[in-house]
Design an enzyme around this catalytic site. Sequence first.
Site, PDB file in Angstrom:
ATOM      1  CE  LYS A  22      39.962  35.907  35.125  1.00  0.00           C
ATOM      2  NZ  LYS A  22      41.228  35.783  35.831  1.00  0.00           N
ATOM      3  CG  ASN A  23      39.743  35.590  39.366  1.00  0.00           C
ATOM      4  OD1 ASN A  23      40.167  35.078  38.572  1.00  0.00           O
ATOM      5  ND2 ASN A  23      39.581  36.702  40.148  1.00  0.00           N
ATOM      6  NE  ARG A  94      47.802  38.949  38.471  1.00  0.00           N
ATOM      7  CZ  ARG A  94      47.952  40.146  39.218  1.00  0.00           C
ATOM      8  NH1 ARG A  94      48.270  40.182  40.248  1.00  0.00           N
ATOM      9  NH2 ARG A  94      47.494  41.499  38.525  1.00  0.00           N
ATOM     10  CG  ASP A 119      60.676  48.655  31.753  1.00  0.00           C
ATOM     11  OD1 ASP A 119      60.429  49.225  30.665  1.00  0.00           O
ATOM     12  OD2 ASP A 119      61.629  48.677  32.212  1.00  0.00           O
ATOM     13  CG  ASP A 313      38.665  41.695  39.246  1.00  0.00           C
ATOM     14  OD1 ASP A 313      39.661  42.685  39.922  1.00  0.00           O
ATOM     15  OD2 ASP A 313      39.001  40.679  38.726  1.00  0.00           O
ATOM     16  CB  VAL A 335      42.684  46.356  45.186  1.00  0.00           C
ATOM     17  CG1 VAL A 335      43.330  45.102  45.052  1.00  0.00           C
ATOM     18  CG2 VAL A 335      41.573  46.258  46.184  1.00  0.00           C
TER      19      VAL A 335
HETATM   20  C1  UD1 Z   1      43.390  38.175  42.262  1.00  0.00           C
HETATM   21  C2  UD1 Z   1      42.463  38.010  41.229  1.00  0.00           C
HETATM   22  C3  UD1 Z   1      42.057  39.584  40.551  1.00  0.00           C
HETATM   23  C4  UD1 Z   1      41.631  40.501  41.547  1.00  0.00           C
HETATM   24  C5  UD1 Z   1      42.671  40.373  42.777  1.00  0.00           C
HETATM   25  C6  UD1 Z   1      42.254  41.451  43.950  1.00  0.00           C
HETATM   26  C7  UD1 Z   1      42.844  36.109  40.204  1.00  0.00           C
HETATM   27  C8  UD1 Z   1      43.416  35.285  38.966  1.00  0.00           C
HETATM   28  N1  UD1 Z   1      42.988  37.338  40.010  1.00  0.00           N
HETATM   29  O1  UD1 Z   1      44.664  38.719  41.725  1.00  0.00           O
HETATM   30  O2  UD1 Z   1      41.113  39.402  39.591  1.00  0.00           O
HETATM   31  O3  UD1 Z   1      41.700  41.663  41.074  1.00  0.00           O
HETATM   32  O4  UD1 Z   1      42.899  39.196  43.235  1.00  0.00           O
HETATM   33  O5  UD1 Z   1      41.001  40.831  44.395  1.00  0.00           O
HETATM   34  O6  UD1 Z   1      42.343  35.185  41.203  1.00  0.00           O
HETATM   35  N2  UD1 Z   1      50.718  42.696  45.617  1.00  0.00           N
HETATM   36  C9  UD1 Z   1      51.960  42.842  46.095  1.00  0.00           C
HETATM   37  N3  UD1 Z   1      53.053  41.637  46.343  1.00  0.00           N
HETATM   38  C10 UD1 Z   1      52.593  40.750  46.122  1.00  0.00           C
HETATM   39  C11 UD1 Z   1      51.358  40.205  45.601  1.00  0.00           C
HETATM   40  C12 UD1 Z   1      50.488  41.393  45.468  1.00  0.00           C
HETATM   41  O7  UD1 Z   1      52.493  44.173  46.357  1.00  0.00           O
HETATM   42  O8  UD1 Z   1      53.270  39.607  46.430  1.00  0.00           O
HETATM   43  C13 UD1 Z   1      49.849  43.899  45.450  1.00  0.00           C
HETATM   44  C14 UD1 Z   1      49.376  43.728  43.966  1.00  0.00           C
HETATM   45  O9  UD1 Z   1      50.419  44.736  43.279  1.00  0.00           O
HETATM   46  C15 UD1 Z   1      48.103  44.612  43.936  1.00  0.00           C
HETATM   47  C16 UD1 Z   1      47.520  44.078  45.327  1.00  0.00           C
HETATM   48  O10 UD1 Z   1      48.587  43.378  46.160  1.00  0.00           O
HETATM   49  O11 UD1 Z   1      48.148  45.850  44.233  1.00  0.00           O
HETATM   50  C17 UD1 Z   1      46.412  42.916  45.219  1.00  0.00           C
HETATM   51  O12 UD1 Z   1      47.134  41.694  44.659  1.00  0.00           O
HETATM   52  P1  UD1 Z   1      46.535  40.380  44.831  1.00  0.00           P
HETATM   53  O13 UD1 Z   1      45.508  40.288  45.978  1.00  0.00           O
HETATM   54  O14 UD1 Z   1      47.644  39.204  44.958  1.00  0.00           O
HETATM   55  O15 UD1 Z   1      45.862  39.792  43.557  1.00  0.00           O
HETATM   56  P2  UD1 Z   1      46.068  38.588  42.765  1.00  0.00           P
HETATM   57  O16 UD1 Z   1      46.029  37.434  43.454  1.00  0.00           O
HETATM   58  O17 UD1 Z   1      47.256  38.788  41.427  1.00  0.00           O
END
Ligand code: UD1
Length: 469
Positions: A22-23, A94, A119, A313, A335
């Site tokens: 999926k990702n 996302r 929120d 995950d 994370v």
């Molecule tokens: C992707 C995966 C998700 C997985 C995650 C971490 C997809 C669709 N989803 O999510 O299944 O759990 O990677 O492996 O691929 N953050 C910030 N600012 C930002 C972006 C992220 O603070 O601009 C923080 C988030 O709040 C979180 C952490 O970074 O605490 C990880 O997020 P990120 O790695 O971006 O995850 P996703 O890409 O959303």
Amino acid sequence: MDQLKVRGGKSLQGHIQAAGAKNAMTKLLVASLISDRKCTLYNVPNIGDVEITVNLCREIGSEIEWDKKAKTIQIVTPELKTSYVPQRYSGSNRIPILMIGAMLGRTDEDIIVPTIGGDLIGARPVDLHIHALQKLGATIEYREMKKEGAYFAQAHEGLKGAVIELLYPSVGATENTILAAVRAKGTTLIKNAAIEPEIIDLILFLQKLGANIMVDVDRTIRIQQAHEFHEVEHTVMADRNEVASYAMAAIATKGRVFIEGAEHLHMIAFLNKLREIGGGFAVKRNGIEFFYESNLRGGLHLETDVHPGFMTDWQQPFVVLLTQTSGASVIHETVYENRFGYTQTLKEMGADIELFTQCLGGKMCRFASSNHLHSLVIKGPTPLKAHDIWIPDLRAGFAYIMAALLASEASTISNIEFLDRGYEDLVGKLSLLGADITRLTAPKKACKAALHNLLIKPTSEVDIGAALS
Ligand code: UD1
């Protein structure tokens, strides 16, 4: 809305085929928007998130043929018909925010990505995405609209390669930056980039499309502007989350399941932890077999982390697996700050879990001085009893399925749309393995009422970050 009825007590036995990831798949569809070339994708998972992304790309101008039986998609986007991402896609996953990176180099129009209101925004930061795209020369503003806001992005002056250092190796921010950098003039360096296998799959796809991308040993990704594009044929990598989910369900239920297509390389951290608690596995030529060998041991310390660490995950189903081990174990979630909300239901089912705000374990994480409950201690083994369960997010959803498989009576599980989004043919696969699981289809009237309840569910009960992952 539909529900699942699961009667536990059966051990899972048999052979299933891993779905495409999926990702990775959803990002590949978005990546195809970078050019007007035809892209053919194989091993496409038939899941809700792909359906959503396909519909979104169609609105943007893609012509798509999806042969679900053959698991293939052909996508071509001769031109972008619009660069407005309709509001209804925001909040479903996302993907919308990644549309900015994919479209910036291809349109002079404003790219408009509405956000889900109120929120929820705070719990779903995209600051790293925005900052990186701005460094490439994009102008991005958040504007308040009638009910909610939207990001307005454009690069009228063109994108230009830059050195970008991510404060945290965010998967989404890395992907968004790579997508934009493919069309940015010169060379872009992303330092402290995420290097998850799904990102490597994206890089492989983009290389076929015409990009020159290097991954250095120190988490630096180097992207050179692509000058011409080519047609792409690409097989989507196996879903390591699905593989780990069924692996844990097999071992927790004292069963034996062979997962064809499971890729060893992507499962190293998971297999190490499985071995530490005594879970059996054998890597074969064309997949991995997972099995229960003898009593499972606790005494584990597990920290979720970015790749190559233990993926966040996998954490929720692993906690359910730990309810079946002897002794105490510690989990430190580094994370997401708020990914233990689902444990309340497990406690009601009989699990012995205590949550802590401190970083329990080896290192201090970003949440060390916050008040978030992001460590836990779990003691086992504990029998689990059936429960009426409401699913708050995708991975917690599978964890609850596992818990229900371990309970001797029947559990009813609602809000299963999360599972439909991420797990291909869940009921079919679990039934094939011998689980007693049935989908109860709700009459339309009940669906409406349930949808209403879902929409008014207090946000404090939902971890939006996890819900959208
Ligand atoms: C992707 C995966 C998700 C997985 C995650 C971490 C997809 C669709 N989803 O999510 O299944 O759990 O990677 O492996 O691929 N953050 C910030 N600012 C930002 C972006 C992220 O603070 O601009 C923080 C988030 O709040 C979180 C952490 O970074 O605490 C990880 O997020 P990120 O790695 O971006 O995850 P996703 O890409 O959303």
